[in-house]
Every structure is written in C-alpha cells, then in structure tokens.
Design a protein around this motif. Structure first.
Motif, mmCIF file in Angstrom:
data_model
loop_
_atom_site.group_PDB
_atom_site.id
_atom_site.type_symbol
_atom_site.label_atom_id
_atom_site.label_comp_id
_atom_site.label_asym_id
_atom_site.label_seq_id
_atom_site.Cartn_x
_atom_site.Cartn_y
_atom_site.Cartn_z
ATOM 1 N N PRO A 1 -11.006 -0.840 1.950
ATOM 2 C CA PRO A 1 -10.554 0.487 1.516
ATOM 3 C C PRO A 1 -11.672 1.369 0.973
ATOM 4 O O PRO A 1 -11.574 2.597 1.043
ATOM 5 C CB PRO A 1 -9.539 0.166 0.416
ATOM 6 C CG PRO A 1 -9.986 -1.160 -0.123
ATOM 7 C CD PRO A 1 -10.510 -1.912 1.067
ATOM 8 N N LEU B 1 -3.803 8.056 -4.510
ATOM 9 C CA LEU B 1 -3.928 6.888 -3.635
ATOM 10 C C LEU B 1 -4.993 5.926 -4.148
ATOM 11 O O LEU B 1 -4.799 4.699 -4.127
ATOM 12 C CB LEU B 1 -4.267 7.329 -2.206
ATOM 13 C CG LEU B 1 -3.156 8.032 -1.427
ATOM 14 C CD1 LEU B 1 -3.698 8.540 -0.093
ATOM 15 C CD2 LEU B 1 -1.970 7.102 -1.197
ATOM 16 N N ILE B 2 -6.103 6.461 -4.603
ATOM 17 C CA ILE B 2 -7.178 5.614 -5.132
ATOM 18 C C ILE B 2 -6.733 4.918 -6.416
ATOM 19 O O ILE B 2 -6.920 3.711 -6.595
ATOM 20 C CB ILE B 2 -8.451 6.446 -5.378
ATOM 21 C CG1 ILE B 2 -9.016 6.958 -4.045
ATOM 22 C CG2 ILE B 2 -9.504 5.625 -6.127
ATOM 23 C CD1 ILE B 2 -10.147 7.954 -4.189
ATOM 24 N N TYR C 1 -3.970 2.163 -5.694
ATOM 25 C CA TYR C 1 -4.196 1.228 -4.589
ATOM 26 C C TYR C 1 -3.865 -0.204 -5.013
ATOM 27 O O TYR C 1 -4.379 -0.692 -6.023
ATOM 28 C CB TYR C 1 -5.642 1.306 -4.110
ATOM 29 C CG TYR C 1 -5.924 0.380 -2.955
ATOM 30 C CD1 TYR C 1 -5.474 0.693 -1.678
ATOM 31 C CD2 TYR C 1 -6.615 -0.816 -3.133
ATOM 32 C CE1 TYR C 1 -5.710 -0.161 -0.609
ATOM 33 C CE2 TYR C 1 -6.857 -1.669 -2.084
ATOM 34 C CZ TYR C 1 -6.399 -1.341 -0.814
ATOM 35 O OH TYR C 1 -6.625 -2.191 0.236
ATOM 36 N N ARG D 1 -4.664 -3.479 -5.054
ATOM 37 C CA ARG D 1 -5.823 -4.308 -4.707
ATOM 38 C C ARG D 1 -5.498 -5.802 -4.615
ATOM 39 O O ARG D 1 -5.983 -6.489 -3.732
ATOM 40 C CB ARG D 1 -6.947 -4.081 -5.723
ATOM 41 C CG ARG D 1 -7.481 -2.664 -5.681
ATOM 42 C CD ARG D 1 -8.691 -2.449 -6.549
ATOM 43 N NE ARG D 1 -9.154 -1.057 -6.456
ATOM 44 C CZ ARG D 1 -9.879 -0.582 -5.472
ATOM 45 N NH1 ARG D 1 -10.262 -1.380 -4.498
ATOM 46 N NH2 ARG D 1 -10.245 0.690 -5.451
ATOM 47 N N GLU E 1 -5.995 -4.775 5.661
ATOM 48 C CA GLU E 1 -5.145 -4.092 4.705
ATOM 49 C C GLU E 1 -3.872 -4.907 4.491
ATOM 50 O O GLU E 1 -3.580 -5.837 5.237
ATOM 51 C CB GLU E 1 -4.811 -2.702 5.271
ATOM 52 C CG GLU E 1 -4.244 -1.731 4.288
ATOM 53 C CD GLU E 1 -5.162 -1.502 3.104
ATOM 54 O OE1 GLU E 1 -4.944 -2.209 2.092
ATOM 55 O OE2 GLU E 1 -6.073 -0.660 3.176
ATOM 56 N N TYR F 1 1.061 -1.582 5.394
ATOM 57 C CA TYR F 1 0.515 -0.346 5.973
ATOM 58 C C TYR F 1 0.988 -0.166 7.412
ATOM 59 O O TYR F 1 1.373 0.940 7.815
ATOM 60 C CB TYR F 1 -1.014 -0.364 5.907
ATOM 61 C CG TYR F 1 -1.641 0.912 6.413
ATOM 62 C CD1 TYR F 1 -1.324 2.129 5.840
ATOM 63 C CD2 TYR F 1 -2.548 0.903 7.468
ATOM 64 C CE1 TYR F 1 -1.897 3.312 6.293
ATOM 65 C CE2 TYR F 1 -3.125 2.078 7.926
ATOM 66 C CZ TYR F 1 -2.798 3.276 7.337
ATOM 67 O OH TYR F 1 -3.356 4.437 7.794
ATOM 68 N N TYR G 1 3.960 2.751 -1.305
ATOM 69 C CA TYR G 1 2.579 3.206 -1.440
ATOM 70 C C TYR G 1 1.985 3.485 -0.067
ATOM 71 O O TYR G 1 1.333 4.528 0.141
ATOM 72 C CB TYR G 1 1.727 2.159 -2.162
ATOM 73 C CG TYR G 1 0.255 2.514 -2.130
ATOM 74 C CD1 TYR G 1 -0.311 3.327 -3.105
ATOM 75 C CD2 TYR G 1 -0.564 2.077 -1.081
ATOM 76 C CE1 TYR G 1 -1.654 3.684 -3.053
ATOM 77 C CE2 TYR G 1 -1.905 2.431 -1.021
ATOM 78 C CZ TYR G 1 -2.440 3.239 -2.005
ATOM 79 O OH TYR G 1 -3.769 3.607 -1.936
ATOM 80 N N TYR G 2 2.192 2.586 0.882
ATOM 81 C CA TYR G 2 1.585 2.761 2.201
ATOM 82 C C TYR G 2 2.276 3.847 3.023
ATOM 83 O O TYR G 2 1.665 4.414 3.935
ATOM 84 C CB TYR G 2 1.533 1.428 2.943
ATOM 85 C CG TYR G 2 0.421 0.555 2.414
ATOM 86 C CD1 TYR G 2 -0.906 0.845 2.710
ATOM 87 C CD2 TYR G 2 0.682 -0.523 1.577
ATOM 88 C CE1 TYR G 2 -1.939 0.082 2.202
ATOM 89 C CE2 TYR G 2 -0.339 -1.295 1.065
ATOM 90 C CZ TYR G 2 -1.650 -0.987 1.382
ATOM 91 O OH TYR G 2 -2.677 -1.742 0.869
ATOM 92 N N MET H 1 0.207 6.622 1.908
ATOM 93 C CA MET H 1 -1.093 6.566 2.561
ATOM 94 C C MET H 1 -1.007 7.057 4.004
ATOM 95 O O MET H 1 -1.887 7.790 4.471
ATOM 96 C CB MET H 1 -1.649 5.142 2.535
ATOM 97 C CG MET H 1 -3.006 5.011 3.218
ATOM 98 S SD MET H 1 -3.698 3.341 3.175
ATOM 99 C CE MET H 1 -4.450 3.339 1.543
#
Length: 202
Positions: free
Chosen positions: A29, A55-56, A59, A61, A95, A99, A145-146, A149
């Motif tokens: 990412p 988004l950052i 994220y 992780r 990912e 996603y 979240y995705y 994105m």
C-alpha cells in the motif's frame, strides 16, 4: 464469480512477490498511497486530499493479505465450454481479499445495468458476496473500507477510463456511499444534476 475470487485468494503469493521485489516492483500500500498523493499534487485535485487522508489513516494493516486482481468482474473473465480459460486486465495488488470483492461489487451494479439492462444486479451482487463468504472470511468493516478505496480509485482513474462511471446517477451514488462509510462528503466535480438511490451491500 465467488469461486474464481476464492481460488485466486488461495494462491501462495510469496514466489511472485519475491520475484517482483527483485525487479524493483512493490505490491504494497505504501507505494500506492504515495503515487496517489503525487497525483493529487500534480493534477491540482485538492478535493481528493481529505478522502485520501481518511484511507491512509484507516488502512487495515494487520489483516490477512492475498494476491488481488483489482478488477475481477464478469467482462474480464474468459470462458469456453463452461470452463474459465483466462483472466484479463490485471491490476495486481498484495492486499486484503476484501478489496477484490468490493471492487467486483461496485463494478457489478455500476457497469452491469449498461451491459444487461433489466437484470437484478443488486440481487446478483449480494448473492456473489454471500457465496464468497461461504468460501472465505469477509469482515464487514474491512469490506466497507475497501468499498471506499475502490470509489477513490474510480475518481483517480476516471479521466483515463471508460465513461461508465459518468453514467447518470453513478457519481451521486458513489459519493453517498463514500460519505456513509467515511463521514466525508467529497466535493466531487463529476456529479451531475441527477440522483439515484444508493445500493448498499453488507
């Protein structure tokens, strides 16, 4: 569709990742986010800055990763005699599998009605999500979240992409969904003076 995605996400990613990294390519990412920030700066797209920061900051992780196609929908799957013979148009990211599912879902109800009008695309996409969940884990929060994105990716590529994303009501719907997930209402320049009910997928 669900089986194809699940089979892709079960592939051991290590050999490909090591080979790509040895050639100077990264599927993570960090490089993606960095390229997006550069795009905002070079193109003067200030309206995208706050959505990208979200988004950052959010994220996921510490979640499982897999090889993701990034655009694995019906039009990119080749079939002969009821057997899958190939997959086209790879984006390829390392990912969370959510996603790919989010991407296919949003593409399904956006592009689907243009390809096959009158079909129950909302129902088709929900069945696809449910069937995938029967095969692989799919966390609802990570999936959302995705979705955000994928919507951001649409905004990033829309000037180079096919105009399906400018189909009446699509940008309004994407904006509403992004706001529902993130609390942010982007000042989207692609929105026209038309509205359409938002589809929701869980």
């Amino acid at each position: 569709m669900a089986e194809i995605h699940a089979n892709l996400h079960r592939i051991d990613p290590e050999p490909l990742i090591k080979e790509l990294e040895s050639q100077g390519f990264s599927l993570g990412p960090e490089s993606w986010f960095s390229s997006l920030m550069k795009h905002i700066e070079e193109e003067g797209r200030e309206w995208m800055r706050e959505p990208l920061k979200w988004l950052i900051d959010h994220y996921p992780r510490d979640t499982p990763k897999a090889l993701c196609h990034c655009d694995l929908h019906l039009i990119n799957i080749l079939v002969k005699d009821n057997q899958v013979t190939g997959v086209l148009d790879w984006g390829l990211r390392y990912e969370n599998p959510a996603y790919d599912i989010a991407t296919a879902s949003i593409t399904g109800w956006t592009l689907g009605p243009m390809v096959l009008p009158g079909h129950d695309w909302k129902g088709f996409v929900q069945r696809f999500i449910d069937e995938y969940r029967n095969l692989m884990p799919l966390d609802s929060d990570i999936f959302e979240y995705y979705q955000a994105m994928k919507i951001f990716t649409v905004w990033r590529t829309i000037q180079y992409d096919i105009d399906v994303w400018l189909f009446p009501g699509v940008q309004e719907t994407l904006n509403q969904l992004f706001k529902k997930i993130t609390g942010i209402e982007p000042q989207n320049p692609y929105i026209k003076n038309q509205t359409e009910d938002m589809y929701s997928f869980r």
